[in-house]
Write a protein that holds these residues in place. Structure first.
Motif, PDB file in Angstrom:
ATOM      1  N   SER A  77       0.827  -1.218   0.000  1.00 39.82           N
ATOM      2  CA  SER A  77       0.000   0.000   0.000  1.00 39.82           C
ATOM      3  C   SER A  77       0.862   1.269   0.000  1.00 39.82           C
ATOM      4  CB  SER A  77      -0.957  -0.008   1.197  1.00 39.82           C
ATOM      5  OG  SER A  77      -0.226  -0.066   2.383  1.00 39.82           O
ATOM      6  N   GLN A  78       2.139   1.145   0.359  1.00 40.22           N
ATOM      7  CA  GLN A  78       2.997   2.347   0.470  1.00 40.22           C
ATOM      8  C   GLN A  78       3.068   3.170  -0.822  1.00 40.22           C
ATOM      9  OE1 GLN A  78       4.548   3.342   3.351  1.00 40.22           O
ATOM     10  NE2 GLN A  78       4.168   1.515   4.576  1.00 40.22           N
ATOM     11  N   PRO A  79       3.332   2.536  -1.986  1.00 42.24           N
ATOM     12  CA  PRO A  79       3.425   3.368  -3.193  1.00 42.24           C
ATOM     13  C   PRO A  79       2.116   4.092  -3.511  1.00 42.24           C
ATOM     14  CG  PRO A  79       3.745   1.017  -3.716  1.00 42.24           C
ATOM     15  CD  PRO A  79       3.695   1.130  -2.239  1.00 42.24           C
ATOM     16  N   PHE A  80       0.994   3.509  -3.109  1.00 47.67           N
ATOM     17  CA  PHE A  80      -0.293   4.181  -3.376  1.00 47.67           C
ATOM     18  C   PHE A  80      -0.443   5.439  -2.515  1.00 47.67           C
ATOM     19  CE2 PHE A  80      -1.578  -0.405  -4.226  1.00 47.67           C
ATOM     20  CZ  PHE A  80      -1.440  -0.283  -5.601  1.00 47.67           C
ATOM     21  N   VAL A 112      -7.199  10.227  13.226  1.00 52.62           N
ATOM     22  CA  VAL A 112      -8.507   9.875  12.666  1.00 52.62           C
ATOM     23  C   VAL A 112      -8.574  10.122  11.150  1.00 52.62           C
ATOM     24  CG1 VAL A 112     -10.977  10.368  12.789  1.00 52.62           C
ATOM     25  CG2 VAL A 112      -9.640  10.211  14.892  1.00 52.62           C
ATOM     26  N   LEU A 113      -8.110  11.279  10.699  1.00 54.33           N
ATOM     27  CA  LEU A 113      -8.177  11.545   9.256  1.00 54.33           C
ATOM     28  C   LEU A 113      -7.079  10.802   8.501  1.00 54.33           C
ATOM     29  CD1 LEU A 113      -9.291  15.287   9.227  1.00 54.33           C
ATOM     30  CD2 LEU A 113     -10.674  13.248   8.817  1.00 54.33           C
ATOM     31  N   ASN A 114      -5.947  10.535   9.180  1.00 49.94           N
ATOM     32  CA  ASN A 114      -4.913   9.709   8.539  1.00 49.94           C
ATOM     33  C   ASN A 114      -5.435   8.297   8.299  1.00 49.94           C
ATOM     34  OD1 ASN A 114      -3.172  11.843   8.669  1.00 49.94           O
ATOM     35  ND2 ASN A 114      -2.198  11.175  10.568  1.00 49.94           N
ATOM     36  N   GLN A 115      -6.236   7.801   9.259  1.00 49.58           N
ATOM     37  CA  GLN A 115      -6.830   6.466   9.069  1.00 49.58           C
ATOM     38  C   GLN A 115      -7.664   6.450   7.783  1.00 49.58           C
ATOM     39  OE1 GLN A 115      -8.312   6.533  13.326  1.00 49.58           O
ATOM     40  NE2 GLN A 115      -8.353   4.335  12.973  1.00 49.58           N
ATOM     41  N   VAL A 116      -8.424   7.511   7.570  1.00 49.03           N
ATOM     42  CA  VAL A 116      -9.282   7.557   6.380  1.00 49.03           C
ATOM     43  C   VAL A 116      -8.421   7.602   5.113  1.00 49.03           C
ATOM     44  CG1 VAL A 116     -11.063   8.860   5.167  1.00 49.03           C
ATOM     45  CG2 VAL A 116     -11.118   8.716   7.675  1.00 49.03           C
ATOM     46  N   GLU A 117      -7.406   8.459   5.135  1.00 44.90           N
ATOM     47  CA  GLU A 117      -6.532   8.588   3.959  1.00 44.90           C
ATOM     48  C   GLU A 117      -5.812   7.266   3.675  1.00 44.90           C
ATOM     49  OE1 GLU A 117      -3.804  11.887   4.296  1.00 44.90           O
ATOM     50  OE2 GLU A 117      -2.642  11.159   2.586  1.00 44.90           O
ATOM     51  N   ASN A 118      -5.270   6.669   4.731  1.00 41.99           N
ATOM     52  CA  ASN A 118      -4.538   5.403   4.555  1.00 41.99           C
ATOM     53  C   ASN A 118      -5.469   4.273   4.127  1.00 41.99           C
ATOM     54  OD1 ASN A 118      -2.263   6.750   5.417  1.00 41.99           O
ATOM     55  ND2 ASN A 118      -2.495   6.100   7.552  1.00 41.99           N
ATOM     56  N   GLY A 119      -6.738   4.387   4.500  1.00 45.25           N
ATOM     57  CA  GLY A 119      -7.718   3.361   4.150  1.00 45.25           C
ATOM     58  C   GLY A 119      -7.849   3.171   2.650  1.00 45.25           C
ATOM     59  N   VAL A 120      -7.743   4.232   1.895  1.00 45.33           N
ATOM     60  CA  VAL A 120      -7.856   4.116   0.435  1.00 45.33           C
ATOM     61  C   VAL A 120      -6.656   3.340  -0.104  1.00 45.33           C
ATOM     62  CG1 VAL A 120      -7.997   5.370  -1.742  1.00 45.33           C
ATOM     63  CG2 VAL A 120      -9.203   6.250   0.271  1.00 45.33           C
ATOM     64  N   ALA A 121      -5.451   3.692   0.362  1.00 57.17           N
ATOM     65  CA  ALA A 121      -4.243   2.997  -0.115  1.00 57.17           C
ATOM     66  C   ALA A 121      -4.279   1.518   0.266  1.00 57.17           C
ATOM     67  CB  ALA A 121      -3.000   3.663   0.471  1.00 57.17           C
ATOM     68  N   MET A 122      -4.701   1.227   1.497  1.00 51.17           N
ATOM     69  CA  MET A 122      -4.767  -0.172   1.922  1.00 51.17           C
ATOM     70  C   MET A 122      -5.777  -0.937   1.079  1.00 51.17           C
ATOM     71  SD  MET A 122      -4.024  -2.838   3.510  1.00 51.17           S
ATOM     72  CE  MET A 122      -2.685  -2.410   4.613  1.00 51.17           C
ATOM     73  N   ARG A 123      -6.906  -0.307   0.773  1.00 53.48           N
ATOM     74  CA  ARG A 123      -7.915  -1.028  -0.022  1.00 53.48           C
ATOM     75  C   ARG A 123      -7.474  -1.185  -1.470  1.00 53.48           C
ATOM     76  NH1 ARG A 123     -11.084   1.721   4.450  1.00 53.48           N
ATOM     77  NH2 ARG A 123     -11.769  -0.087   5.628  1.00 53.48           N
ATOM     78  N   ILE A 156     -13.394   4.479  -4.178  1.00 55.41           N
ATOM     79  CA  ILE A 156     -12.299   5.323  -4.663  1.00 55.41           C
ATOM     80  C   ILE A 156     -11.070   4.459  -4.972  1.00 55.41           C
ATOM     81  CG2 ILE A 156     -10.680   7.154  -3.959  1.00 55.41           C
ATOM     82  CD1 ILE A 156     -13.124   8.468  -2.551  1.00 55.41           C
ATOM     83  N   ALA A 157     -10.798   3.471  -4.095  1.00 54.40           N
ATOM     84  CA  ALA A 157      -9.646   2.585  -4.323  1.00 54.40           C
ATOM     85  C   ALA A 157      -9.783   1.886  -5.678  1.00 54.40           C
ATOM     86  CB  ALA A 157      -9.539   1.555  -3.200  1.00 54.40           C
TER      87      ALA A 157
END
Ligand code: NCD
Length: 309
Positions: free
Chosen positions: A26-29, A285-296, A65-66
């Motif tokens: 997920s890092q490059p995303f 909290v908002l980092n969780q949301v942002e990172n959620g897209v990359a993880m998905r 979005i992912a």
């Protein structure tokens, strides 16, 4: 490495190496800007269905979005607009969608085990558990692990204190499983009425007084009261008293001043968390949301066998 499973239903479907692989993948995303990202055509020609029987802002839009950022075709179905309203069974809904040959179906449903059931009855499709009742929510935990890894480097040996409605929380349950796989420690804080039976046997330390759990905590993970799953209204005397005993405010936060603050959302400000803590520099909290897209993005492409791209 063990091949990635066809479905992602539980944290227990994954090994530690597979979880770390998803985090790395997920890092490059994360580094692609939203304008560059559309060029990632990894999932061109793949179809993702979001099948949601329960309300959702974050998980559903995150998967949508992912998928779109990887050029997949994404179809959203919510139960209120579907033939479920006309009496169709879960099995028939699943088999109908499977006949349209999607590659991945992300399912959120109020019943524990519903995602497993669909995985057994939808041939040729990968099912992702986007939250099944009070059972599990693995993609939220993978998102949290990415968020924590970005700050800490490693979660091993860290102490995460989960506070609130543990009994009805699929997030807490999946974290309890992930902690064993990844080697972090969980403390839970809740009134007895909001703890599941035999919680002590789930490999965590149990506290009833919030302050007692805070010393030595690396992360405070706040949960919403799952009102939609409470069978009675007498799990605690009132919202005001719940907030006084279990709300995260600046006074309590000062007992673990270096801790990160996480919340899967949606937050109920003034109930489980005050606004000043929710907006504190250590709040993720908002980092969780942002990172959620990359993880998905990592999860969807891995399930489609595109891990190497
Ligand atoms: C959680 C969920 O739905 O399980 N939210 C989420 O997916 N981000 C937690 C909650 O609803 O309280």
């Amino acid at each position: 490495m063990k091949p990635f499973p066809q479905h992602l239903l539980s944290m227990n479907d994954l090994t530690r190496a597979q979880i770390n692989r998803l985090i790395d993948f997920s890092q490059p995303f994360l580094t692609l800007s939203r304008d560059d990202i559309r060029k990632a055509s990894t999932m061109r020609g793949k179809t993702v269905i979001n099948l949601f029987f329960e309300n959702s802002t974050r998980t559903r839009s995150s998967f949508e979005i992912a998928g779109k950022r990887l050029s997949a075709d994404v179809v959203n179905i919510s139960a209120s607009m579907s033939a479920v309203k006309k009496g169709e069974s879960l099995m028939d809904t699943g088999q109908t969608l499977a006949a349209m040959q999607p590659h991945v179906v992300v399912v959120r449903h109020g019943d524990p085990g519903s995602c497993q059931f669909l995985a057994e009855h939808m041939q040729g499709t990968s099912i992702v558990n986007g939250g099944d009742g009070a059972h599990e929510h693995p993609t939220q935990i993978l998102t949290d692990l990415l968020t924590l890894k970005k700050v800490w480097g490693d979660v091993k040996g860290k102490v995460i204190t989960i506070v609130g409605d543990i009994k009805h929380s699929r997030v807490a349950r999946s974290h309890l499983l992930a902690a064993k796989i990844m080697g972090y420690h969980i403390r839970v804080v809740a009134p007895k009425t909001l703890l599941p039976l035999y919680i002590e046997q789930m490999g965590c330390d149990v506290f009833h007084r919030f302050e007692d759990a805070l010393v030595g905590t690396d992360c405070i993970y706040m949960l919403r009261i799952q009102n939609e799953r409470l069978k009675t209204n007498c799990s605690f005397p009132s919202i005001r008293e719940y907030h006084e005993a279990y709300g995260l405010n600046m006074t309590r936060f000062s007992l673990a001043p270096n801790a990160l603050v996480l919340h899967p959302g949606p937050m109920n400000r003034g109930v489980e968390i005050t606004s000043d803590v929710a907006e504190h520099a250590q709040s993720q909290v908002l980092n969780q949301v942002e990172n959620g897209v990359a993880m998905r993005m990592a999860i969807l492409s891995t399930l489609c066998g595109l891990e190497a791209l």
